[in-house]
Design an enzyme around this catalytic site. Structure first.
Site, PDB file in Angstrom:
ATOM      1  N   GLU A 253       0.853  -1.186   0.000  1.00 53.63           N
ATOM      2  CA  GLU A 253       0.000   0.000   0.000  1.00 53.63           C
ATOM      3  C   GLU A 253       0.881   1.225   0.000  1.00 53.63           C
ATOM      4  O   GLU A 253       1.805   1.326   0.814  1.00 53.63           O
ATOM      5  CB  GLU A 253      -0.913   0.025   1.226  1.00 53.63           C
ATOM      6  CG  GLU A 253      -2.213  -0.695   1.016  1.00 53.63           C
ATOM      7  CD  GLU A 253      -2.929  -0.290  -0.254  1.00 53.63           C
ATOM      8  OE1 GLU A 253      -3.268  -1.201  -1.014  1.00 53.63           O
ATOM      9  OE2 GLU A 253      -3.130   0.908  -0.503  1.00 53.63           O
ATOM     10  N   CYS A 287      -0.981   9.123   4.055  1.00 51.71           N
ATOM     11  CA  CYS A 287      -1.083   8.639   2.676  1.00 51.71           C
ATOM     12  C   CYS A 287      -2.377   9.134   2.049  1.00 51.71           C
ATOM     13  O   CYS A 287      -2.467   9.267   0.835  1.00 51.71           O
ATOM     14  CB  CYS A 287      -1.027   7.120   2.652  1.00 51.71           C
ATOM     15  SG  CYS A 287      -2.222   6.350   3.745  1.00 51.71           S
TER      16      CYS A 287
HETATM   17  P1  NDP Z   1       9.248   4.594   2.781  1.00 52.10           P
HETATM   18  O1  NDP Z   1       8.772   3.906   1.565  1.00 52.10           O
HETATM   19  O2  NDP Z   1      10.438   5.452   2.671  1.00 52.10           O
HETATM   20  O3  NDP Z   1       9.575   3.529   3.932  1.00 52.10           O
HETATM   21  C1  NDP Z   1       8.658   2.544   4.332  1.00 52.10           C
HETATM   22  C2  NDP Z   1       9.428   1.376   4.918  1.00 52.10           C
HETATM   23  O4  NDP Z   1      10.167   0.699   3.903  1.00 52.10           O
HETATM   24  C3  NDP Z   1      10.462   1.790   5.951  1.00 52.10           C
HETATM   25  O5  NDP Z   1      10.493   0.839   6.987  1.00 52.10           O
HETATM   26  C4  NDP Z   1      11.734   1.791   5.127  1.00 52.10           C
HETATM   27  O6  NDP Z   1      12.931   1.738   5.865  1.00 52.10           O
HETATM   28  C5  NDP Z   1      11.540   0.576   4.279  1.00 52.10           C
HETATM   29  N1  NDP Z   1      12.373   0.538   3.073  1.00 52.10           N
HETATM   30  C6  NDP Z   1      13.027   1.578   2.479  1.00 52.10           C
HETATM   31  N2  NDP Z   1      13.672   1.130   1.375  1.00 52.10           N
HETATM   32  C7  NDP Z   1      13.428  -0.189   1.273  1.00 52.10           C
HETATM   33  C8  NDP Z   1      13.788  -1.207   0.335  1.00 52.10           C
HETATM   34  N3  NDP Z   1      14.534  -0.940  -0.753  1.00 52.10           N
HETATM   35  N4  NDP Z   1      13.326  -2.472   0.522  1.00 52.10           N
HETATM   36  C9  NDP Z   1      12.539  -2.755   1.588  1.00 52.10           C
HETATM   37  N5  NDP Z   1      12.170  -1.846   2.526  1.00 52.10           N
HETATM   38  C10 NDP Z   1      12.587  -0.575   2.357  1.00 52.10           C
HETATM   39  O7  NDP Z   1       8.002   5.418   3.372  1.00 52.10           O
HETATM   40  P2  NDP Z   1       7.964   6.417   4.624  1.00 52.10           P
HETATM   41  O8  NDP Z   1       8.319   5.706   5.885  1.00 52.10           O
HETATM   42  O9  NDP Z   1       8.702   7.656   4.286  1.00 52.10           O
HETATM   43  O10 NDP Z   1       6.391   6.733   4.683  1.00 52.10           O
HETATM   44  C11 NDP Z   1       5.794   7.687   3.870  1.00 52.10           C
HETATM   45  C12 NDP Z   1       5.142   7.065   2.649  1.00 52.10           C
HETATM   46  O11 NDP Z   1       4.262   6.030   3.060  1.00 52.10           O
HETATM   47  C13 NDP Z   1       4.263   8.072   1.908  1.00 52.10           C
HETATM   48  O12 NDP Z   1       4.463   7.904   0.519  1.00 52.10           O
HETATM   49  C14 NDP Z   1       2.847   7.666   2.291  1.00 52.10           C
HETATM   50  O13 NDP Z   1       1.889   8.035   1.348  1.00 52.10           O
HETATM   51  C15 NDP Z   1       2.996   6.179   2.427  1.00 52.10           C
HETATM   52  N6  NDP Z   1       1.969   5.575   3.278  1.00 52.10           N
HETATM   53  C16 NDP Z   1       1.029   4.765   2.686  1.00 52.10           C
HETATM   54  C17 NDP Z   1      -0.007   4.257   3.439  1.00 52.10           C
HETATM   55  C18 NDP Z   1      -1.052   3.382   2.798  1.00 52.10           C
HETATM   56  O14 NDP Z   1      -1.656   2.572   3.493  1.00 52.10           O
HETATM   57  N7  NDP Z   1      -1.331   3.517   1.513  1.00 52.10           N
HETATM   58  C19 NDP Z   1      -0.133   4.544   4.865  1.00 52.10           C
HETATM   59  C20 NDP Z   1       0.931   5.368   5.395  1.00 52.10           C
HETATM   60  C21 NDP Z   1       1.951   5.857   4.607  1.00 52.10           C
HETATM   61  P3  NDP Z   1      13.555   3.158   6.339  1.00 52.10           P
HETATM   62  O15 NDP Z   1      12.734   3.552   7.484  1.00 52.10           O
HETATM   63  O16 NDP Z   1      14.951   2.930   6.654  1.00 52.10           O
HETATM   64  O17 NDP Z   1      13.423   4.094   5.156  1.00 52.10           O
END
Ligand code: NDP
Length: 509
Positions: A253, A287
């Site tokens: 998501e 999001c």
């Molecule tokens: P990110 O995509 O940057 O990070 C999400 C998670 O993925 C973190 O734990 C991150 O680690 C990890 N991650 C980063 N790179 C990788 C990789 N290559 N492979 C696997 N895991 C990885 O999102 P944010 O935390 O910045 O959150 C904001 C985003 O989330 C916004 O775009 C928002 O819209 C979306 N969001 C969507 C929701 C939904 O249900 N549709 C709900 C809430 C948010 P690390 O912390 O180290 O970066």
């Protein structure tokens, strides 16, 4: 660990706290003050490997328990989340900067999800299906998939982990979870909660750290399902990797470029209220936050005046203060992104109506000078113009007002003119317009006469188009963490086949 923290905190792997293999630690910082909240050991590939081995080993015995036995561990967490509501709400606010009612709502949403998952242990699982052959019983049964990898974002640091893990565990899977790097304190507390339930070793594992630890989870063949909530950039990369692997699933998501349609038949009070809540609550870092408000020309001027006036005046400040509407952004790097889009709006030559990119020094509360502050940014954009600012997710309090003329079909066409498809709302007193939006808006979460934020966990939560791919959240997550078996049992003496298929075996006699 419930209060201010300091020590390098450990990871929870195979029922034990461990520093892990690496030397590195990282800090959690309060985005409203800049103070360090705690230090945490950073997980490595080797830590992920051990966590997955522990989860793999624990799976068979865990899956053999009854649903209700598994749910007992979750009920303990449900009670603890409720008992510690105030305290945990404050911790969420300190670690991710959401104003205090949102910090508490995050904890409340977590226990809603745990309650749903644990109570579902006593509900029917599967279907009894009529067979076309009278002598056969046909069923759809569910089985756990195995090891589930959970990767979560920072903006709902308690609720989203339970969106993923509560159902996965009750269904009989084991989990390896990586919290977001910005919210390890919430991760620590959730791991302590699991430990205190006495859940069998290896059933729940937490590896702290960065994207590389997430990648190691995604790429490991022991993981049957990856549940991911976060940015479209990372989610699509994960879906692309996992999509090529037989038998493995990624449910992702992601973000949105969400819109609110205000038609000529709208109640203006509801319209302004909904648009302000959707655009600025959580400092635009949901999001589902709205970054486009599409308003009919008949009431555009009045809407604009009222929206702009409110945007100029909403309070930005200490998120622990109950009178604050918007807290800080999550971190400096993200502020650069948001202010970069504000600059881009100026460069793309739109008419800027409110620019609170830099707050006045008297707006910043004492002791919060090192916070990551930004206020609302509002501009007017032509829906026909080809603008990056109205196409790309900013994930901040940055919103376009887009006037339109014509009917509801035109409004929905503008609304759908984005690669994303997560959330949206229509504000109208005309049920035909509302129904048209409901049926034609390309989104997974649609609201009428409400903000486009504020989902409840007993509904599906997920988007379409670039926003979603598989519902790793709320009640629908059950599909991602279970296999379905179509089970058919013959109760007759002989064998009769469906579809008129002959059951005769040709023999010589
Ligand atoms: P990110 O995509 O940057 O990070 C999400 C998670 O993925 C973190 O734990 C991150 O680690 C990890 N991650 C980063 N790179 C990788 C990789 N290559 N492979 C696997 N895991 C990885 O999102 P944010 O935390 O910045 O959150 C904001 C985003 O989330 C916004 O775009 C928002 O819209 C979306 N969001 C969507 C929701 C939904 O249900 N549709 C709900 C809430 C948010 P690390 O912390 O180290 O970066």
């Amino acid at each position: 660990m419930s209060q201010q923290v300091a020590e390098p905190f450990e990871q929870y792997i195979g029922g034990e706290w461990t520093e892990g293999d690496g030397e590195e630690t990282f800090e959690s910082t309060n985005p409203a003050t800049g103070e360090t909240l705690g230090e945490f050991h950073r997980g490595t590939d080797a830590d992920v490997d051990r966590a997955l081995a522990a989860a793999d080993d624990a799976f068979e015995e865990w899956a053999a328990l009854s649903y209700t036995d598994r749910a007992e561990y979750l009920w303990e967490i449900y009670n603890e989340l409720k008992d510690r509501h105030e305290e945990l709400g404050e911790i969420v606010t300190k670690e991710c900067g959401k104003e205090i009612s949102e910090g508490k709502a995050d904890v409340n949403e977590a226990w809603d999800m745990v309650e749903w998952a644990a109570a579902d242990a006593r509900h029917p699982h599967g279907d009894v299906v009529p067979s076309e052959i009278a002598g056969k019983d046909a069923y759809m049964r569910r089985k756990p998939k195995g090891v589930v990898g959970c990767i979560t974002p920072w903006n709902f640091p308690v609720a989203i982990p339970f969106w993923h893990m509560a159902v996965a565990l009750v269904e009989g899977n084991t989990v390896v979870w990586k919290p977001a790097e910005q919210t390890p304190w919430c991760g620590q507390i959730i791991a302590e909660m699991f430990e205190s339930t006495g859940i069998p070793d290896g059933v729940f594992n937490m590896v702290q750290g960065y994207g590389d630890a997430g990648e190691a989870i995604v790429e490991d063949e022991r993981v049957a399902t990856v549940l991911f909530t976060g940015s479209a950039e990372v989610g699509h990369e994960i879906a692309g990797k996992v999509g090529g692997e037989a038998g493995k699933l990624a449910a992702c998501e992601m973000g949105g470029k969400n819109g609110i349609v205000v038609t000529a038949e709208a109640d203006l009070d509801v319209a302004v209220h909904s648009a302000v809540m959707s655009s600025f609550k959580t400092t635009g870092q949901r999001c589902v936050s709205a970054e486009r408000v599409i308003v009919h020309e008949d009431l555009y001027d009045e809407f604009k005046d009222r929206f702009v006036e409110t945007a100029k005046n909403v309070s930005v400040g200490d998120p622990l203060n109950e009178d604050t509407f918007m807290g800080p952004l999550i971190e400096g790097e993200h502020r650069e992104k948001v202010t970069g889009y504000n600059d881009l709006a100026h460069e793309e030559d739109v008419e800027v109506l409110v620019d609170r990119t830099e707050l006045d020094s008297n707006e910043i509360p004492d002791g919060h000078e090192d916070g990551v502050w930004v206020g609302p940014f509002v501009y007017e954009a032509d829906h026909e113009a080809d603008l990056r600012v109205t196409e790309e997710e900013v994930f901040g309090p940055h919103v376009a007002l887009m006037p339109y003329s014509g009917d509801i079909e035109k409004a929905v066409e503008i609304h759908n003119d984005t690669e994303y498809g997560l959330a949206g709302a229509i504000i109208s007193e005309d049920y035909r317009e509302i129904n048209y939006f409901r049926d034609n808006a390309e989104i997974g979460l649609a609201y009428g006469n409400l903000p486009c934020i504020g989902a409840e966990i007993q509904l599906p939560f997920g988007g379409v188009k670039k926003s979603g791919n598989g519902y790793p959240s709320a009640r629908e997550v059950i599909e991602a963490v279970t296999e379905r078996t179509a089970w058919t049992l013959n109760n007759a003496d002989g064998i009769e086949m469906a579809q008129g298929l002959s059951a005769d075996i040709l023999t010589d006699d």
